[in-house]
Design an enzyme around this catalytic site. Sequence first.
Site, PDB file in Angstrom:
ATOM      1  N   GLU A 192      13.202   9.096  -5.729  1.00 56.53           N
ATOM      2  CA  GLU A 192      12.392   8.169  -5.345  1.00 56.53           C
ATOM      3  C   GLU A 192      11.979   7.261  -6.482  1.00 56.53           C
ATOM      4  O   GLU A 192      11.880   6.206  -6.686  1.00 56.53           O
ATOM      5  CB  GLU A 192      10.917   8.705  -5.234  1.00 56.53           C
ATOM      6  N   TRP A 245      15.017   4.831  -6.844  1.00 62.43           N
ATOM      7  CA  TRP A 245      14.714   3.960  -6.081  1.00 62.43           C
ATOM      8  C   TRP A 245      13.491   2.797  -6.097  1.00 62.43           C
ATOM      9  O   TRP A 245      13.673   1.388  -6.095  1.00 62.43           O
ATOM     10  CB  TRP A 245      13.418   4.500  -4.323  1.00 62.43           C
ATOM     11  N   TRP A 292      12.161 -13.229  17.097  1.00 65.91           N
ATOM     12  CA  TRP A 292      10.955 -12.211  17.365  1.00 65.91           C
ATOM     13  C   TRP A 292       9.957 -12.954  18.583  1.00 65.91           C
ATOM     14  O   TRP A 292       9.972 -14.190  18.172  1.00 65.91           O
ATOM     15  CB  TRP A 292      10.206 -12.395  15.753  1.00 65.91           C
ATOM     16  N   ASN A 339       4.810   8.148   2.948  1.00 65.07           N
ATOM     17  CA  ASN A 339       5.867   7.731   2.232  1.00 65.07           C
ATOM     18  C   ASN A 339       6.003   7.679   4.276  1.00 65.07           C
ATOM     19  O   ASN A 339       6.489   6.279   4.890  1.00 65.07           O
ATOM     20  CB  ASN A 339       6.786   7.794   2.336  1.00 65.07           C
ATOM     21  N   TRP A 348       8.959  -8.296  10.357  1.00 63.67           N
ATOM     22  CA  TRP A 348       9.274  -7.553   8.999  1.00 63.67           C
ATOM     23  C   TRP A 348       7.816  -8.641   7.845  1.00 63.67           C
ATOM     24  O   TRP A 348       6.903  -7.867   7.778  1.00 63.67           O
ATOM     25  CB  TRP A 348      10.044  -6.856   8.718  1.00 63.67           C
ATOM     26  N   TRP A 354       9.627  -2.962   3.353  1.00 60.73           N
ATOM     27  CA  TRP A 354      10.065  -3.643   4.593  1.00 60.73           C
ATOM     28  C   TRP A 354      11.202  -3.834   5.444  1.00 60.73           C
ATOM     29  O   TRP A 354      11.599  -3.701   7.014  1.00 60.73           O
ATOM     30  CB  TRP A 354       9.089  -4.676   4.952  1.00 60.73           C
TER      31      TRP A 354
HETATM   32  P1  FAD Z   1       5.858  10.350  -4.214  1.00 60.10           P
HETATM   33  O1  FAD Z   1       6.823  10.981  -3.585  1.00 60.10           O
HETATM   34  O2  FAD Z   1       5.001  11.310  -5.151  1.00 60.10           O
HETATM   35  O3  FAD Z   1       6.913   9.420  -5.049  1.00 60.10           O
HETATM   36  C1  FAD Z   1       6.539   9.101  -7.165  1.00 60.10           C
HETATM   37  C2  FAD Z   1       6.844   7.608  -7.193  1.00 60.10           C
HETATM   38  O4  FAD Z   1       8.178   7.190  -6.992  1.00 60.10           O
HETATM   39  C3  FAD Z   1       6.155   6.649  -6.360  1.00 60.10           C
HETATM   40  O5  FAD Z   1       4.606   6.489  -6.809  1.00 60.10           O
HETATM   41  C4  FAD Z   1       6.393   5.498  -6.249  1.00 60.10           C
HETATM   42  O6  FAD Z   1       6.259   4.577  -7.600  1.00 60.10           O
HETATM   43  C5  FAD Z   1       7.880   5.700  -6.197  1.00 60.10           C
HETATM   44  N1  FAD Z   1       8.683   5.615  -4.783  1.00 60.10           N
HETATM   45  C6  FAD Z   1       8.528   6.434  -4.103  1.00 60.10           C
HETATM   46  N2  FAD Z   1       9.249   6.263  -2.974  1.00 60.10           N
HETATM   47  C7  FAD Z   1       9.862   4.920  -3.550  1.00 60.10           C
HETATM   48  C8  FAD Z   1      10.059   4.112  -2.350  1.00 60.10           C
HETATM   49  N3  FAD Z   1      11.004   4.033  -0.834  1.00 60.10           N
HETATM   50  N4  FAD Z   1      10.626   2.940  -3.289  1.00 60.10           N
HETATM   51  C9  FAD Z   1       9.570   2.822  -4.129  1.00 60.10           C
HETATM   52  N5  FAD Z   1       9.346   3.289  -4.903  1.00 60.10           N
HETATM   53  C10 FAD Z   1       9.493   4.365  -4.682  1.00 60.10           C
HETATM   54  N6  FAD Z   1       5.508   1.775  -2.522  1.00 60.10           N
HETATM   55  C11 FAD Z   1       5.140   1.177  -3.591  1.00 60.10           C
HETATM   56  O7  FAD Z   1       4.875   1.580  -4.287  1.00 60.10           O
HETATM   57  N7  FAD Z   1       4.655   0.405  -3.275  1.00 60.10           N
HETATM   58  C12 FAD Z   1       4.815  -0.394  -1.753  1.00 60.10           C
HETATM   59  O8  FAD Z   1       4.043  -1.486  -1.781  1.00 60.10           O
HETATM   60  C13 FAD Z   1       5.393   0.439  -0.702  1.00 60.10           C
HETATM   61  N8  FAD Z   1       5.738   0.095   0.225  1.00 60.10           N
HETATM   62  C14 FAD Z   1       6.505   0.850   0.712  1.00 60.10           C
HETATM   63  C15 FAD Z   1       6.303  -0.175   2.344  1.00 60.10           C
HETATM   64  C16 FAD Z   1       6.814   0.490   3.084  1.00 60.10           C
HETATM   65  C17 FAD Z   1       7.298  -0.493   5.075  1.00 60.10           C
HETATM   66  C18 FAD Z   1       8.075   1.500   3.264  1.00 60.10           C
HETATM   67  C19 FAD Z   1       8.269   2.366   4.062  1.00 60.10           C
HETATM   68  C20 FAD Z   1       7.877   1.817   1.771  1.00 60.10           C
HETATM   69  C21 FAD Z   1       6.636   2.068   0.451  1.00 60.10           C
HETATM   70  N9  FAD Z   1       6.611   2.146   0.008  1.00 60.10           N
HETATM   71  C22 FAD Z   1       5.993   1.617  -1.030  1.00 60.10           C
HETATM   72  C23 FAD Z   1       7.317   3.436  -0.977  1.00 60.10           C
HETATM   73  C24 FAD Z   1       6.670   4.838  -0.371  1.00 60.10           C
HETATM   74  O9  FAD Z   1       5.660   4.935   0.407  1.00 60.10           O
HETATM   75  C25 FAD Z   1       5.867   4.769  -2.026  1.00 60.10           C
HETATM   76  O10 FAD Z   1       6.386   4.622  -2.767  1.00 60.10           O
HETATM   77  C26 FAD Z   1       4.590   6.022  -1.782  1.00 60.10           C
HETATM   78  O11 FAD Z   1       4.264   6.738  -0.452  1.00 60.10           O
HETATM   79  C27 FAD Z   1       3.904   6.115  -2.986  1.00 60.10           C
HETATM   80  O12 FAD Z   1       3.779   7.800  -2.347  1.00 60.10           O
HETATM   81  P2  FAD Z   1       3.667   8.278  -3.672  1.00 60.10           P
HETATM   82  O13 FAD Z   1       3.126   7.970  -5.280  1.00 60.10           O
HETATM   83  O14 FAD Z   1       2.808  10.254  -3.063  1.00 60.10           O
HETATM   84  O15 FAD Z   1       4.411   8.779  -3.871  1.00 60.10           O
END
Ligand code: FAD
Length: 426
Positions: free
Chosen positions: A251, A254, A282, A317, A335, A358
């Site tokens: 993650e 990512w 759209w 997420n 989107w 998105w």
């Molecule tokens: P954990 O699951 O504990 O992951 C640890 C860290 O990894 C997160 O804090 C984050 O920094 C990073 N991370 C995890 N998943 C992703 C991912 N798919 N993409 C990029 N980084 C990731 N994340 C954001 O930080 N900011 C956003 O604006 C954002 N918008 C999103 C919009 C959509 C439509 C989707 C599907 C996902 C988005 N995410 C975003 C990714 C993800 O949902 C969140 O990072 C995550 O839910 C944060 O929760 P956590 O800190 O408990 O993450």
Amino acid sequence: STTLFWFRRDLRLQDNAGLYHALRENQDVLPVFIFDTSILDKLDDRDDARVTFIHQSLELLKTQLEELGSSLLVLCGDPVRLYATLKPKAVYTNHDYEPYARERDVQISDILQRKDVAFKTFKDQVIFEKSEVVKDDGSPYTVFTPYSRKWKAALTPFHLKSYPTEKYFKHFLRTKRLPFPALDDLGFTPSPIDFPERVVKRAVVEKYDQQRDFPAVKGTTRLSVHLRFGTVSIRKLAQLGAQKNATWLNELIWRDFYQMILWHFPQVQSQSFKPAYDRIAWRNDPQEFEAWCEGRTGYPIVDAGMRELNATGFMHNRVRMIVASFLTKHLLIDWRWGEAYFAKKLLDYDLAANNGGWQWAAGSGCDAAPYFRVFNPRLQTEKFDKELVYVKKWVPEFESEKYPKPIVDQAFARERVLRVFKNALG
Ligand code: FAD
């Protein structure tokens, strides 16, 4: 004159790359933070939670700095204009990969250069940036899995090593306490939202691969807001991921991936990564959009997610994926509308990750699922919230008369999106 260290999305003293270099190379470092009025002016809510979060983080930094005999200079205005009036010895800061920030930094660097002031910038926010992880021919990856493979192969202990800023804390400028603007002075009021703690829960990381998909379980770290504003160090977290849980490390990769994509393809900020997706017709129905925003679609898991977002500034997420798919596919809303709503509400809002998420959900992004894969909210609920714990928490009335009928029929919506997407994409 003094040396400035400019805090941006790295609001910590420990393990901060740019700050480390500033302190090591100078004896008189004064940290500065600028509330950028062009960003603040665009915020709709006077109690925007991100402003409160930044304000609190600065307050903490300032206290820590004052314990060291220094202080924090907090300014408010247009950073480019402010730097035009300052003549420090040098300015140190960390890289920011967003298009707005890149342009701003080029302007500031030019202004300072004309005054013979060095503008030194460093990688801090990610493990690998820009073109550090690219294909063998030097071009950027646009698919995640090979990128992540190369990322892991490139990783050495050096990349995870912390920058021992504390060795040079004596190089902060000694100064009296500087004034600190109240939120009110900035035109804001405190947000009622509770912020996730700045604690790395090892137990959560260890079980991450088993628990991360269930929104009713506290199975993810909730560190996103801290990563967003740099109140934790990515190196520290990546080290933990590398030791404890490969799924969690993924993650974090990512996160690097989307920053890299934004750097190489800044046009994604307004355009679909796959241009054909900008031909989609759209529907963009404003009332349906409003129902989605407010959690009144009649699809409990979707409504639960939106209500969680509205109430807490956070959404799990798994549910982000469901609501984003629902908006773009079930309702056929661009989107960019959903992206903008998340940008307004998410505490962890980050252009690169949000845009990536998105565009992934819409199918228009790099490495997105094929468009004909349409999330079915009912099946997602059966899989990931079987006992309806999450749904009941946010939509307690979901089985009652008061709860709205589904805004669109599942089978109809599926058939419609396939037709509309096929028309655009051929
Ligand atoms: P954990 O699951 O504990 O992951 C640890 C860290 O990894 C997160 O804090 C984050 O920094 C990073 N991370 C995890 N998943 C992703 C991912 N798919 N993409 C990029 N980084 C990731 N994340 C954001 O930080 N900011 C956003 O604006 C954002 N918008 C999103 C919009 C959509 C439509 C989707 C599907 C996902 C988005 N995410 C975003 C990714 C993800 O949902 C969140 O990072 C995550 O839910 C944060 O929760 P956590 O800190 O408990 O993450």
